[in-house]
Design a protein around this motif. Structure first.
Motif, short mmCIF file in Angstrom:
data_model
loop_
_atom_site.label_atom_id
_atom_site.label_comp_id
_atom_site.label_asym_id
_atom_site.label_seq_id
_atom_site.Cartn_x
_atom_site.Cartn_y
_atom_site.Cartn_z
N LEU A 7 54.32 27.79 42.57
CA LEU A 7 54.46 27.91 41.12
C LEU A 7 53.10 27.95 40.43
O LEU A 7 52.92 28.67 39.44
CB LEU A 7 55.31 26.76 40.57
N LYS A 8 52.14 27.19 40.92
CA LYS A 8 50.79 27.21 40.34
C LYS A 8 50.17 28.60 40.52
O LYS A 8 49.57 29.15 39.60
CB LYS A 8 49.91 26.16 41.02
N THR A 9 50.33 29.16 41.69
CA THR A 9 49.78 30.48 41.96
C THR A 9 50.47 31.54 41.10
O THR A 9 49.82 32.42 40.50
CB THR A 9 49.96 30.84 43.45
N LEU A 10 51.78 31.45 41.01
CA LEU A 10 52.53 32.39 40.18
C LEU A 10 52.13 32.26 38.72
O LEU A 10 51.96 33.27 38.02
CB LEU A 10 54.04 32.15 40.35
N VAL A 13 48.76 33.98 38.15
CA VAL A 13 48.89 35.43 38.15
C VAL A 13 49.48 35.91 36.82
O VAL A 13 48.99 36.89 36.23
CB VAL A 13 49.76 35.91 39.35
N VAL A 14 50.50 35.24 36.33
CA VAL A 14 51.11 35.62 35.05
C VAL A 14 50.10 35.49 33.92
O VAL A 14 49.99 36.36 33.05
CB VAL A 14 52.39 34.78 34.78
N ALA A 15 49.33 34.41 33.92
CA ALA A 15 48.32 34.21 32.88
C ALA A 15 47.27 35.32 32.91
O ALA A 15 46.84 35.82 31.86
CB ALA A 15 47.65 32.84 33.05
N MET A 16 46.87 35.73 34.10
CA MET A 16 45.88 36.79 34.25
C MET A 16 46.42 38.14 33.74
O MET A 16 45.73 38.88 33.04
CB MET A 16 45.46 36.93 35.71
N VAL A 17 47.66 38.44 34.06
CA VAL A 17 48.29 39.69 33.62
C VAL A 17 48.40 39.72 32.10
O VAL A 17 48.10 40.73 31.45
CB VAL A 17 49.68 39.88 34.28
N VAL A 18 48.81 38.61 31.50
CA VAL A 18 48.94 38.54 30.04
C VAL A 18 47.57 38.71 29.40
O VAL A 18 47.42 39.43 28.41
CB VAL A 18 49.61 37.21 29.62
N ALA A 19 46.54 38.05 29.93
CA ALA A 19 45.20 38.15 29.36
C ALA A 19 44.69 39.59 29.42
O ALA A 19 44.11 40.09 28.46
CB ALA A 19 44.25 37.21 30.10
N CYS A 20 44.90 40.26 30.54
CA CYS A 20 44.46 41.66 30.67
C CYS A 20 45.21 42.57 29.70
O CYS A 20 44.63 43.47 29.11
CB CYS A 20 44.65 42.14 32.10
N ASN A 21 46.48 42.34 29.51
CA ASN A 21 47.30 43.15 28.62
C ASN A 21 46.85 42.96 27.17
O ASN A 21 46.73 43.93 26.42
CB ASN A 21 48.78 42.80 28.79
N VAL A 22 46.56 41.74 26.77
CA VAL A 22 46.10 41.47 25.40
C VAL A 22 44.75 42.14 25.17
O VAL A 22 44.52 42.74 24.13
CB VAL A 22 46.04 39.95 25.15
N TYR A 23 43.85 42.06 26.14
CA TYR A 23 42.54 42.69 26.01
C TYR A 23 42.68 44.21 25.86
O TYR A 23 42.03 44.82 25.03
CB TYR A 23 41.66 42.36 27.22
#
Length: 116
Positions: A7-10, A13-23
């Motif tokens: 769950l920590k790894t997942l 990954v979700v946080a990274m995807v959201v950050a890239c999408n916002v950028y």
């Protein structure tokens, strides 16, 4: 215990995807604003060129006016006439002709008399 690590790894990954999408969305918005500003500048230049062309056309059609040494500059509705003409009457005639063109807000008549 393994599920907590999973769950920590997942979550990472979700946080990274959201950050890239916002950028990516922020970058697109800035690019769009820059493109709009560039288009506005081009439209302004096009309008100035068109107004100058109309004023030159009106000067050319004016009877008794020698336009060979007259330059026209238009900027946001303000027209500047520069150059030389043979007599004072032509200076007045050029100013009146320029004022009569649609879209002209003001005329700065800097024509001078020069005997030819």
């Amino acid at each position: 215990m393994k599920s907590v690590g999973y769950l920590k790894t997942l979550g990472s990954v979700v946080a990274m995807v959201v950050a890239c999408n916002v950028y990516a969305q922020a970058s697109d918005a800035q690019t769009g604003a820059t493109a709009t500003a560039a288009e506005n500048v081009k439209a302004g230049k096009r309008a100035n060129h068109e107004l100058g062309r109309k004023v030159r056309g009106a000067l050319t059609k004016t009877q008794g006016l020698d336009v060979s040494n007259i330059s026209v500059r238009a900027r946001a509705g303000a027209v500047t006439l520069t150059g030389t003409v043979p007599d004072q009457r032509q200076i007045d005639s050029a100013g009146e002709a320029a004022k009569g063109v649609a879209g002209v807000k003001s005329v700065s008549n800097k024509l001078t008399v020069m005997q030819q």
